[in-house]
Enzyme design. Structure first.
Site, mmCIF file in Angstrom:
data_model
loop_
_atom_site.group_PDB
_atom_site.id
_atom_site.type_symbol
_atom_site.label_atom_id
_atom_site.label_comp_id
_atom_site.label_asym_id
_atom_site.label_seq_id
_atom_site.Cartn_x
_atom_site.Cartn_y
_atom_site.Cartn_z
ATOM 1 C CB SER A 49 -0.937 0.012 1.223
ATOM 2 O OG SER A 49 -0.203 -0.202 2.411
ATOM 3 C CG ASP A 295 -3.102 4.493 8.273
ATOM 4 O OD1 ASP A 295 -1.849 4.382 8.270
ATOM 5 O OD2 ASP A 295 -3.818 4.020 7.372
ATOM 6 C CG HIS A 298 -0.623 3.420 5.008
ATOM 7 N ND1 HIS A 298 -1.606 2.751 5.702
ATOM 8 C CD2 HIS A 298 -0.208 2.575 4.029
ATOM 9 C CE1 HIS A 298 -1.793 1.550 5.169
ATOM 10 N NE2 HIS A 298 -0.951 1.418 4.151
#
Length: 323
Positions: A49, A295, A298
């Site tokens: 991600s 978060d 990330h």
């Protein structure tokens, strides 16, 4: 923030231009990696991600407040805005999606279907960023930390197999991201109440990177060419965080770089989670644009900007035409 956003756009443009052949004059305007011209140089990205810009359709990246800084709405990036361009790990992790092997399988099918040719690969750059989810999955499952080096060996071995597969498909320029300091991720540093990174887990990153570097050196020697290069996310992350921490000692009003902006009341990855009534099950910091971590895993747009500033001087050598 306008000046910073302009700087981010300039850096992102530099990143893309460096990844594109100098012969393609139109690439500077059209981001040549999206150009169907067979003569253009493309940037193929595999990983998790940290480099995903919208492939994980059913993820929290498509729910508010993701994308609130850029483009202003959820668009598939895991953060409030721009990213460095991280999806999943090498093995199956806590994230429900295709691992590195499956991604390469899918790419191989695209080649067989003539969506991309061998020439595309030979003239382009491949960026591979994976591994962090595997280690955090290992850690969060309460597995014995003293067994992690055995796990590390199997993980790196599998990653090397994947890198060789990509090279055998025709890729001549492969850039591998070194593992970021996972002990600094909020999901781990919460153990210190976000006061500092957990060095025991940063040691895992350092050992992983040492093993990767040794394997890539051996592969380059075996091939006889510097096919494999590395992008040092470890030191760039650590330097960026340390710089902010130092400034924070002088100005306590600055946001703690280790504390996530968008987080649950407990450790997790579900920024944007709501209950059956649609009520938010997360909190959001007052100034997302100034946070380092978006978060529990990330970086925010500002976080990636800070990391990118640390990487800037090395990008020309890594992604340049003479790679």
């Amino acid at each position: 923030m306008v000046k910073q956003n302009q700087s981010i756009m300039a850096l992102l443009l530099l990143f893309l231009i460096l990844a594109i052949s100098a012969e393609v004059e139109g690439a500077k305007k059209s981001y040549g990696m999206y150009n169907n011209d067979n003569n253009s140089v493309k940037l193929f990205v595999f990983g998790d991600s940290y480099v995903d810009t919208g492939n994980f359709i059913h993820s929290g990246a498509y729910k508010p407040p993701s994308g609130m800084t850029f483009p202003g709405y959820p668009a598939g990036r895991f953060g409030n805005g721009r990213i460095i361009t991280d999806y999943l790990g090498i093995f199956k992790t806590l994230v429900d999606g295709p691992n590195l092997t499956i991604q390469i399988d899918s790419f191989e099918q695209l080649i067989k279907q003539n969506v991309y040719s061998k020439t595309d690969l030979e003239s382009s750059i491949v960026l591979v960023n994976a591994g962090a989810n595997d280690y955090t999955t290992f850690i969060l499952k309460d597995r014995n930390i003293f067994e992690i080096h055995k796990f590390m060996k199997s993980l790196v071995d599998e990653m090397i197999v994947s890198l060789i597969r990509i090279h055998n498909l025709g890729a001549k320029k492969i850039v591998v991201s070194l593992l970021q300091p996972i002990g600094c991720l909020p999901t781990i540093s919460v153990a210190s109440l976000y006061i500092d990174c957990i060095d025991l887990f940063n040691l895992v990153s350092r050992d992983h990177n040492k093993m990767i570097l040794g394997n890539l050196e051996d592969l380059n020697k075996e091939i006889g060419k510097p096919i494999f290069r590395t992008l040092d996310l470890y030191n760039s992350f650590l330097s960026a965080i340390r710089t902010i921490q130092k400034k924070r000692k002088e100005n306590s009003t600055l946001i703690n770089p280790l504390e996530p902006c968008c987080a649950l009341g407990s450790v997790g990855y579900d920024c944007g989670k709501v209950d059956e009534k649609g009520e938010k099950k997360y909190t959001l910091c007052e100034k997302p644009e100034l946070s380092f971590f978006w978060d529990n895993a990330h970086p925010s747009q500002n976080g990636w900007y800070s990391v990118f500033m640390q990487l800037e001087s090395s990008l020309g050598q890594i992604f340049g035409k003479n790679l």
